[in-house]
Write a protein that holds these residues in place. Structure first.
Motif, mmCIF file in Angstrom:
data_model
loop_
_atom_site.group_PDB
_atom_site.id
_atom_site.type_symbol
_atom_site.label_atom_id
_atom_site.label_comp_id
_atom_site.label_asym_id
_atom_site.label_seq_id
_atom_site.Cartn_x
_atom_site.Cartn_y
_atom_site.Cartn_z
ATOM 1 N N LYS C 128 0.830 -1.205 0.000
ATOM 2 C CA LYS C 128 0.000 0.000 0.000
ATOM 3 C C LYS C 128 0.863 1.253 0.000
ATOM 4 N N LEU C 129 1.936 1.152 0.781
ATOM 5 C CA LEU C 129 2.830 2.303 0.896
ATOM 6 C C LEU C 129 3.489 2.599 -0.439
ATOM 7 N N ARG C 132 1.275 4.314 -2.991
ATOM 8 C CA ARG C 132 1.092 5.758 -2.792
ATOM 9 C C ARG C 132 2.384 6.522 -3.014
ATOM 10 N N SER C 137 0.374 8.191 5.141
ATOM 11 C CA SER C 137 -0.894 8.929 5.154
ATOM 12 C C SER C 137 -0.893 9.887 6.337
ATOM 13 N N ARG C 139 -2.056 11.455 9.635
ATOM 14 C CA ARG C 139 -2.531 10.683 10.788
ATOM 15 C C ARG C 139 -3.811 11.291 11.343
#
Lengths: 95, 82, 139, 249
Positions: C128-129, C132, C137, C139
């Protein structure tokens, strides 16, 4: 050299300010505490009295340990009796 | 030259850390950030030549003050400043 | 400051080659320690989760502190007198204490984080990281 | 309201920064602190009067010995006050939270503490004994010694540390430190001088009056070290357990 050490502390302060969890901040504090011993010796060379300033560095090298131990003990040793029954919700990693 | 550069850098880091220790939400982290404040204060005393004060700051700041603050936070009901 | 030490080493090297050897080894160790501390700082900023940051901080911090202090101890060996030997002994003592205490304090912090349910990043989180573009993301 | 407070604080900060311009320059030899008669008197006469190289220790323990003695008494009273407030009365509050300690002492941490505690204690004694010739003295050595006991309490548990240094013995040792300090002062008073005038100790000990002041300062520092060690550990033991002396942090 000492000035560059102090400049290199700025990224670690960035991690302490922005750090997502408290542990990141405590880790940064630990790193800065270790580097303080080195900077004290460097200040000693500026004053030409390293034999005096080395004692401070010994004190830091020995006593820095206490801070990390007390934080780790705070987090993992003791829980209140009322909160022992209910299990804590497992947190997911923050991505 | 060397000492004045040290002075400027340590004082500016000191201001940042002082604001930071008020800004963080968690009381434990705030207590630990006070530890950095004490380290930088010790560097400042040592660099001004007040070695006895610097030594007191070193032993008290690294050995006792963090422990006492965290022991106090441990017995509080409110752990974080919400 | 490194420049002054190096220039002093070059100017007085003629009368004592052993002193020059010790001096240059000390300066080299100091610079190597700075390089490792640069690695620590970059790792603290760039790594994605707590455990990898712990890896950078624990190892780089211990090694760089030990290298810098040992280098200083060698640079301080000016005339091989009894006082300078005592100073070298004290500085090596600091190196030994840091070698003992810093790894075990990072062990204690790591264990505290693990028992406080701080989760490491898994495969899915890393994917996921990457999708992106490496940005965490908000916080 | 918050913005008003912020502007007020900023204004006061700017005012203080502006007032800092009137300070003497850093390291200025003509500043009032450097050129006053008192400091030049101490700089000139400390080495002659007491043979102590570290002027700060000489001023603290000899010239201003009365001040330091009552500082030690203040430390003792502070420890006593914290202890008695935390013990409290039965109706002070309901102790609704009982803590349970679930742990096994960490193997790595306890072994490191086993290695490091003797070194801390020897270093504390070194600092205490070298207060004359290098920075240090009773307070710093006492704090380092107290930190070693705190380290034992942190890595095993409080019970282990209290078995080595019980809380009753803490206050006995702290009072003993003050008794040592005041006893040296009283001894010099009975020998014909004033209270804490150590030079008169040379009448009973085979040393010159200057060396008598030198050695009496060491005794005074040992008294301060006793008090500070015991009070630091008692503070930790009281604060971490909320006065119950068991199952603490």
């Amino acid at each position: 050299m000492g000035a560059s050490l102090l400049v290199l502390m700025i990224p670690i302060l960035y991690r302490i300010i922005m750090g997502p969890t408290g542990f990141d901040r405590i880790l940064g504090v630990n790193v800065i505490g270790t580097k303080t011993a080195v900077i004290l010796v460097i200040i000693g060379t500026l004053f030409d009295r390293v034999d005096m300033f080395v004692d401070f560095a010994i004190a830091y090298a020995l006593l820095n340990f206490v801070g990390a131990i007390v934080v780790s003990r705070y987090f993992n040793r003791t829980v209140p009796l009322q909160e022992m029954e209910k299990p804590k919700p497992r947190r997911r990693a923050k991505v | 030259m060397g000492l004045e550069l040290f002075n400027t850098l340590i004082l500016s880091l000191l201001v940042v850390v002082a604001v930071l220790s008020l800004w963080v939400r968690d009381l434990v982290v705030s207590a630990v950030v006070f530890g950095i404040y004490s380290f930088l204060m010790c560097l400042l005393w040592a660099e001004m030549g007040a070695v006895d004060v610097a030594f007191t700051e070193a032993t008290v700041g690294a050995g006792v003050s963090t422990v006492v603050l965290i022991a106090t936070v441990f017995n509080l009901k409110r752990k974080a400043k919400d | 400051m490194i420049e002054t030490i190096a220039s002093a080493a070059l100017s007085e090297s003629a009368n004592s080659p052993g002193w020059f050897l010790v001096h240059s080894i000390g300066v080299g160790m100091g610079i190597l320690g700075l390089v490792f501390f640069l690695g620590t700082a970059v790792g603290m900023v760039r790594f994605p989760d707590f455990y990898t940051r712990m890896h950078a901080a624990g190892k780089g911090d211990t090694l760089s502190t030990m290298l810098m202090l040992a280098g200083f101890g060698l640079v301080m060996m000016e005339d091989f007198s009894a006082g300078s030997w005592l100073l070298l002994l004290k500085i090596l003592g600091i190196v030994l204490f840091i070698f003992i205490t810093t790894p075990s304090s990072s062990h204690a912090l790591m264990r505290a984080a693990f028992e406080d349910d701080e989760m490491p990043l898994g495969e899915k989180d890393l994917k996921k990281l990457r999708k992106r573009g490496g940005k965490p993301s908000a916080r | 309201m918050k913005r008003t407070a912020f502007i007020l604080v900023l204004l006061i900060g700017l005012l203080l920064a502006w007032a800092a311009r009137d300070f003497p320059a850093w390291g200025d030899p003509h500043s009032p602190a450097s050129s006053s008669a008192v400091s030049s008197h101490f700089i000139a006469n400390t080495g002659v009067d007491t043979e102590v190289p570290n002027m700060v220790t000489a001023v603290l323990a000899d010239y201003r010995g009365f001040d330091t003695m009552f500082e030690t008494v203040v430390v003792f009273i502070a420890g006593l006050a914290v202890f008695s407030i935390l013990r409290g009365g039965p109706n002070r509050r309901t102790r609704d939270r009982e803590f349970v300690v679930d742990f096994e002492p960490d193997l790595i941490v306890t072994n490191t503490v086993r290695l490091i505690v003797p070194v801390i204690q020897i270093f504390a004694l070194y600092v205490l004994a070298h207060g004359h010739v290098s920075p240090g003295g009773g307070f710093q050595g006492g704090v380092a010694m107290g930190a070693s006991f705190i380290l034992i309490a942190l890595s095993w548990d409080l019970k282990t540390a209290l078995a080595r240094f019980p809380i009753e013995r803490c206050f006995t040792v702290a009072a003993l430190g003050i008794v040592i300090y005041a006893g040296i002062g009283l001894l010099s008073m009975f020998l014909g001088g004033e209270f804490l005038d150590y030079a008169h100790l040379a009448k009973v000990f085979p040393v010159s009056p200057e060396m008598a002041r030198y050695h009496a300062m060491l005794g005074v520092e040992i008294g301060v070290g006793f008090t500070v060690t015991a009070i630091m550990f008692a503070l930790y033991a009281g604060l971490s357990t909320d006065g119950r002396m068991r199952d603490g942090l």
